[in-house]
Design an enzyme around this catalytic site. Structure first.
Site, PDB file in Angstrom:
ATOM      1  N   TYR A   1      -2.313   0.129  10.735  1.00 13.00           N
ATOM      2  CA  TYR A   1      -2.297  -0.326   9.347  1.00 13.00           C
ATOM      3  C   TYR A   1      -0.987   0.037   8.639  1.00 13.00           C
ATOM      4  CZ  TYR A   1      -3.748  -0.842   4.478  1.00 13.00           C
ATOM      5  OH  TYR A   1      -3.826  -1.203   3.165  1.00 13.00           O
TER       6      TYR A   1
ATOM      7  N   SER B   1       0.860  -1.176   0.000  1.00 12.56           N
ATOM      8  CA  SER B   1       0.000   0.000   0.000  1.00 12.56           C
ATOM      9  C   SER B   1       0.897   1.226   0.000  1.00 12.56           C
ATOM     10  CB  SER B   1      -0.860   0.004   1.268  1.00 12.56           C
ATOM     11  OG  SER B   1      -1.496   1.259   1.449  1.00 12.56           O
TER      12      SER B   1
HETATM   13  C1  8X3 Z   1      -5.072   1.757   1.513  1.00 14.98           C
HETATM   14  C2  8X3 Z   1      -4.586   3.139   1.298  1.00 14.98           C
HETATM   15  O1  8X3 Z   1      -4.352   5.460   2.273  1.00 14.98           O
HETATM   16  O2  8X3 Z   1      -6.152   4.094   3.171  1.00 14.98           O
HETATM   17  O3  8X3 Z   1      -4.047   0.839   1.463  1.00 14.98           O
HETATM   18  O4  8X3 Z   1      -3.877   3.642   3.772  1.00 14.98           O
HETATM   19  S1  8X3 Z   1      -4.753   4.090   2.707  1.00 14.98           S
END
Ligand code: 8X3
Length: 251
Positions: free
Chosen positions: A149, A136
């Site tokens: 995340y 990502s």
């Molecule tokens: C998803 C993109 O910007 O929401 O992987 O982290 S973000």
């Protein structure tokens, strides 16, 4: 893009019941790959598999027994797409919960490691292996509320780069594909099923479609065997960073 070399290869895709994984399954089937689809939601998985003529095999990457059963059900694998991933919430570090962080890390990091370990010997013995890790832009950037995340996607990036060093000299290519905003169930899951909040993530600009990312996957895995695409960072035109997005007021 279809080549005779690609026709006999088998692609195994995790998180293939929807979003980027499903799009990659459809696209790689079009490219002539035999496709094995893994995900927890069997019914959804069967639908996607039926659409692309692939084989559905239930897989929960957070469960090592499930990964073992998945690996045992696969004869050969040439391309592994580690796509299964999840985000939980947008809480600042001060408010992160063990359960939320654990869920993200079990899927995005431990799951990727488990599946890679299980299939690595066959990726090597096939003589033309390729691992594609779906990262990502959150593996390159951080943003407030994103630590659970972004840290996991930084880890995906670190694992990918480490594997590239550990596998040098072996017939296994390794690629990271790092998308920005892609309109999938990602945001709905992140916000615990809150459709309205999820919708706002993609409001006022045109996000990537899962097929746009599948296009990157297909391109990377159909290069000649001597060519390794290290990484592809792909964003919507309107997105400059994870948080800087040109949104039109009333669209
Ligand atoms: C998803 C993109 O910007 O929401 O992987 O982290 S973000």
């Amino acid at each position: 893009m279809t080549s005779s070399a690609a026709r006999a290869r088998t692609a195994v895709i995790t998180g293939a019941s929807s979003g980027i994984g499903a799009a990659a399954a459809l696209r790689l089937a079009e490219e002539g790959f035999d496709v094995v689809l893994g995900a927890r939601r069997v019914e959804r998985l069967e639908q996607v598999a039926a659409e692309c003529g692939g084989r559905p095999v239930q897989l929960d990457v957070t469960d090592s027994d499930s990964v073992d059963r998945f690996a045992a059900a696969i004869d050969s694998v040439d391309v592994l797409i580690n796509n299964a991933g999840v985000a939980v919430g947008l809480e600042p570090v001060a408010e992160l919960t063990d359960a939320g962080v654990e869920k993200v890390w079990q899927t995005n990091v431990m799951g990727l490691i488990r599946v890679t370990q299980a299939l690595l010997p066959r990726l090597e013995s096939g003589g033309n292996g390729h691992i594609v890790n779906v990262g990502s832009v959150a593996g390159f950037e951080t943003y407030p509320g994103g630590a659970g995340y972004t840290a996991s996607k930084h880890a995906v990036r670190a694992i990918t780069r480490t594997l590239r060093m550990e596998l040098v000299g072996k017939p296994i290519r390794i690629t990271e594909i790092a998308p920005g905003h892609v309109e999938t169930e990602f945001a709905v899951t992140r916000f615990g099923g809150d459709d309205q909040r999820a919708k706002r993530v993609y409001e006022g600009f045109t996000p990537l479609r899962p097929a746009d990312v599948a296009d990157c996957v297909a391109w990377a895995v159909t290069r000649p065997p001597n060519v390794n695409i290290d990484e592809i960072v792909v964003r919507p035109l309107a997105q400059a960073t994870a948080t800087l997005i040109a949104r039109k007021e009333d669209s």
